[in-house]
Design an enzyme around this catalytic site. Structure first.
Site, PDB file in Angstrom:
ATOM      1  N   TYR A  99       0.805  -1.235   0.000  1.00 34.50           N
ATOM      2  CA  TYR A  99       0.000   0.000   0.000  1.00 34.50           C
ATOM      3  C   TYR A  99       0.838   1.285   0.000  1.00 34.50           C
ATOM      4  O   TYR A  99       2.054   1.223   0.128  1.00 34.50           O
ATOM      5  CB  TYR A  99      -1.091  -0.025   1.058  1.00 34.50           C
ATOM      6  N   GLU A 100       0.188   2.381  -0.211  1.00 30.87           N
ATOM      7  CA  GLU A 100       0.869   3.678  -0.441  1.00 30.87           C
ATOM      8  C   GLU A 100       1.830   3.603  -1.620  1.00 30.87           C
ATOM      9  O   GLU A 100       2.897   4.201  -1.588  1.00 30.87           O
ATOM     10  CB  GLU A 100       1.626   4.138   0.806  1.00 30.87           C
TER      11      GLU A 100
END
Lengths: 590, 590
Positions: free
Chosen positions: B434-435
């Site tokens: 994620y990110e």
């Protein structure tokens, strides 16, 4: 939802173009021509695609349950197990006199990859049975073989291996399970075993536990351990099932993965057991199972990587996200497929070059087992003994690494269970641990196998690589032979370092053991890739060659040689820094 | 059951011996002396040990549930969140005018490691809020800041980031969520967002969603994206909660880990939204959150490795298995502790040297953020912009790798959920995704950051390493400076390769981007280790020095320099093989 297709073309290439099995002098191999192995792959592959793989996620979600002492497997497992059994798939390589088809061990390996890739947890019920049957075949009396094997080969009865106890894992000498001799020649077995895969379930009429225990008054430690056959249900001399034996399930463990397999705590309360092999020689008998099991576990490692790769590739071809920086590839769509992106390709090539190399390595290993068993070929026996820890340790480490890499291709969806990619990684993780954690494999390789028979087998291995390089030093093979030579030289230098320093200080060798195992894994896969490239180049010269396949094979090999094999230099560098940085810190200073 | 203790001594060493923060010229740092930071670490550490960490496994087991549109967090989460809030821990670095304590960002990083290590899923409720508040602080009007920030800083209201849609992950330009302008200046937001961490829960009175959407008639692609504040419950101008907004939870995703955090599908059905920042400049506003979030995710990576290491070490000291090959170490016990075995030590040293290096790297990064924000130091801003993808990508890859390695120390028990080691690995896995998945971090680093401001920042980085090496080329530091020089030279050679080849063919750079990110990670950790060794050597010359700690620090650094840093040569070798082996295969030939 993920899917699985048996990689028929690649398996056939390994069997017939690389290993040329049907022209090898191993009894039984002449029958295994391309048509025959193709039929195995296609027929079993269809069962795997249509029946066994669809249960993979079911097994993960439902797991096994223990109710009133009875273990239930996930929905559909029993029916699929019946189909596996009815198709004769569980007796391919069993001797004909005990109900088998008498095919070479290699047939088990081919089937094993398909079954393990499509549903690892499911296949373990059969895999453990195969291992237990092998131990009975090797060490049992004629009466024991006749009594237990036919039903095990058909998987009407399944098998287990009982080694670990709560306080005794790798160090089995500390085990406490006791065997008390009875006047009728049997033993009463009492103790607790943990981590027993397929320990109990509802898919077979009986379960044949092989249990390590200490006979009263036995020598201390590992030299006092014996192996026993302890059935769940007692069997009379006519083979009829009788009373329940004193065997029960304490609980089912909650694990990171392989939820479809019941990993049990097994309690033995004065259970009737039958000595298998000699008193106090239980480890020797167990090792028959463990060596085979270690090959099977190495296979599990790359098999999870295979199915993860299949699904990662499908997603990379399908998922539209971003544009090729060198020019739009899918002008009619809102974006290009993931596979246009260099780093996605890097990831896929890592996976592809590993899986194909690992398959070749494992199938080659299986031919050595056949040579050892069917030709009593001592060299093959020594070589596979040397390579077993490499197959187990390297292929499971990398299998997990690349199953995880495949998950990455999916982005956020890779972390969501419904897409199935997480399960491949979670299932693959156990293969690095069981049948001897990979650190123990490295210890076995460096602490035992290198020096076995005076170092004869490792020297033979180096000689084999050298001969191949010498015989193929033309321009065509240069991109393969030069890196293989360099990697093999690194590996020899590491072995030399161990010889020069390990005698004075064993830690000088043991501190480098893990790096050595990985170096040797790379050299083995490098050798496989060089041989496959050669076979593919020769194939390309033939009429009607499958050019696309063979060219992709060579290109994949070039990737491995260029980008993976040079890891050996890093590992050598680490080994040569010596043990001081590892052993220097006091335990209390960590 | 696993446990957690905040690594106070090591954190203090990094803050005061390595970074010497209280003598830096950053406003606010002079207050952060050893006593002050020690109090933060001890007080929050106690809350983490006694309250937050014991909920880590509870969260994993129970997960979050959605019933009648209401998300319930695991037992105990709400009470622990109250304690976190009541202790003022969620407003350390928030501006005083909006209810915060006005401490530097570094204080958030110190607290973040403790909270993330002890319970990653729990801490995300606060972490997301911090990120959302930062975006409002940077891009909101004064009225927006006054309305939303105080309640967010106290975590009475929490925040989320809404970017991803089912068909639009990395490629946000394809998003479909629509914003329709209303006559009162608000917008009606309609669309579906997925993977929304902390999307809904029962621990706060309101949830402030930051949502990317396209205003009707906006330009195509990423340039038509705007950012909106969309509260779960509408808030009037006096700050009173009013009616429910058109925001609902579609479902909670079933994930591999971080089960204690509710990862939601969020549905926006004509929900009222308020434009944050300028029209069509949503990505710019979102990037304020994302850069900070990426640092936070890098921290999550090594924080999971930290707690996994703590527990692996405890087990290695406690578990008796086998004997030291150089002589029995625990003659009164049935076996020696695991830590006597060289390969167990190799594994533990890998973990320890990574975690301590990563902590130094991340805390150093936090000081750059403070310099950038509090001193408007453009060089610090440029450097942290360059290093952000390295912190995110390298620390999460390695964090997962070593959380997995820690699991291995436990053998079979590492795979059983009740021991807790599996959770560390499963939780750590998301940080690689994620990110911005780590492949995207590598692309950001090589495709954007290297060339940013004419390559000024990467040149400054190399100059910094060079200067350090020049100033410390004495005998004492030789074991650190020589490998750092070599690794930095490898990294520069890779950069040179990209410059010479990337203009003609961008794939020549992009195909090597992942290797470059890892090389740079190693050079950064090498630099940190060299600096820490120097600080430790200086510390040893002082009266009353904690010799055991400082000597262990130097020994751990020597391990990293000898055994990890040389990986740069392998990565360079891969890069220099060029893109052909990666880009050569037709997509259909995979």
């Amino acid at each position: 939802m993920p899917s699985y297709t048996a990689p028929a073309k690649d398996m056939q290439f390994v069997l017939h173009d690389l290993l040329e099995i049907s022209t090898q002098d191993v009894p039984g191999y002449s029958d295994m021509d391309a048509e025959f192995t193709g039929a195995i792959i296609d027929t079993l592959g269809q069962l795997a695609t249509e029946v066994i793989h669809p249960l993979n996620m079911v097994g993960d979600r439902q797991g096994c349950t223990l109710e009133n002492g009875v273990v239930r497997t996930p929905d559909g497992f029993k029916d699929a197990f019946d189909q596996l059994r009815d198709g004769g798939w569980t007796a391919l390589d069993a001797p004909e006199e005990f109900g088998g088809q008498g095919l070479p061990y290699l047939s088990y390996t081919i089937a094993g990859e398909i079954l393990s890739a499509s549903n690892m947890a499911f296949n373990m019920y059969y895999g453990l049975t195969h291992g237990a049957a092998s131990a009975i075949l090797a060490h049992g009396t004629e009466a024991q073989k006749a009594k237990w094997l036919p039903k095990m080969h058909s998987c009407e009865w399944t098998g287990t291996m009982n080694l670990t106890e709560p306080h005794a894992g790798t160090d089995l000498g500390m085990m406490r399970t006791k065997a008390v001799p009875q006047t009728d020649g049997t033993y009463k077995i009492t103790g607790q075993k943990i981590f027993i895969s397929a320990g109990d379930h509802d898919m077979a009429d009986n379960i044949v536990h092989l249990v390590l225990a200490k006979i009263e008054g036995a020598p201390e430690g590992i030299k006092g351990v014996s192996l026993f056959i302890v059935p769940k249900i007692l069997v009379d001399d006519e083979g009829n099932l009788g009373a329940r034996n004193g065997v029960s399930v304490g609980k089912i463990e909650e694990k990171m993965g392989i939820h479809g397999n019941s990993t049990c705590v097994m309690n033995y309360d004065g259970a009737t057991g039958y000595l298998l092999g000699q008193e106090h020689k239980g480890m020797r008998a167990m090792f028959t199972m463990m060596n085979e099991a270690r090959l099977g576990v190495g296979l599990q490692g790359y098999a999870q990587s295979e199915i993860a790769y299949q699904n990662a590739l499908a997603y990379a071809l399908d998922r539209l996200q971003g544009r090729d920086v060198t020019g739009v590839k899918n002008p009619d769509g809102p974006a290009d497929p993931l596979i246009v992106h260099p780093d996605i390709r890097r990831n896929l090539m890592d996976q592809k070059s590993f899986v194909e190399g690992a398959r070749a390595f494992t199938f080659w290993g299986a031919t050595m087992i056949d040579r050892a068993h069917r030709l009593e070929d001592k060299d093959a026996d020594g070589l596979i003994s040397l390579l077993t820890p490499v197959i187990k340790g390297f292929l499971t480490d990398k299998g997990f690494e690349y199953a995880t890499a495949a998950q990455q291709v999916y982005g956020g969806h890779g972390y969501i269970e419904e897409w199935g990619m997480s399960q491949f990684a979670r299932d693959a993780r156990i293969a690095m641990i069981y049948e001897g954690a990979n650190g123990v494999q490295a210890l076995d390789l460096v602490g035992r196998k290198l020096a076995q028979d005076g170092g004869k087998h490792v020297m033979a291995f180096f000689e084999m690589v050298k001969t191949f390089c010498k015989e193929n030093d033309g321009d065509e093979m240069k991109g393969f032979v030069a890196p293989l030579k360099a990697a093999s030289k690194d590996l020899q230098a590491a072995g030399m370092y161990f010889m020069q320093n390990g005698m004075k200080n064993p830690n000088a060798a043991l501190a480098g053991s893990y790096d050595f195992m990985h170096m040797m894994g790379h050299v083995c896969l490098g050798l496989m890739w060089a041989r496959m490239a050669k076979a593919a180049m020769e194939g390309l010269k033939k009429d009607g060659a499958d050019r696309d396949f063979l060219e992709a094979k060579i290109a994949t090999g070039r990737y491995y040689m260029a980008r993976q094999l040079p890891a050996t230099a890093m590992h050598l560098g680490r080994i040569q820094t010596g043990p001081e940085t590892i052993m220097g810190l006091e335990a209390t200073a960590f």
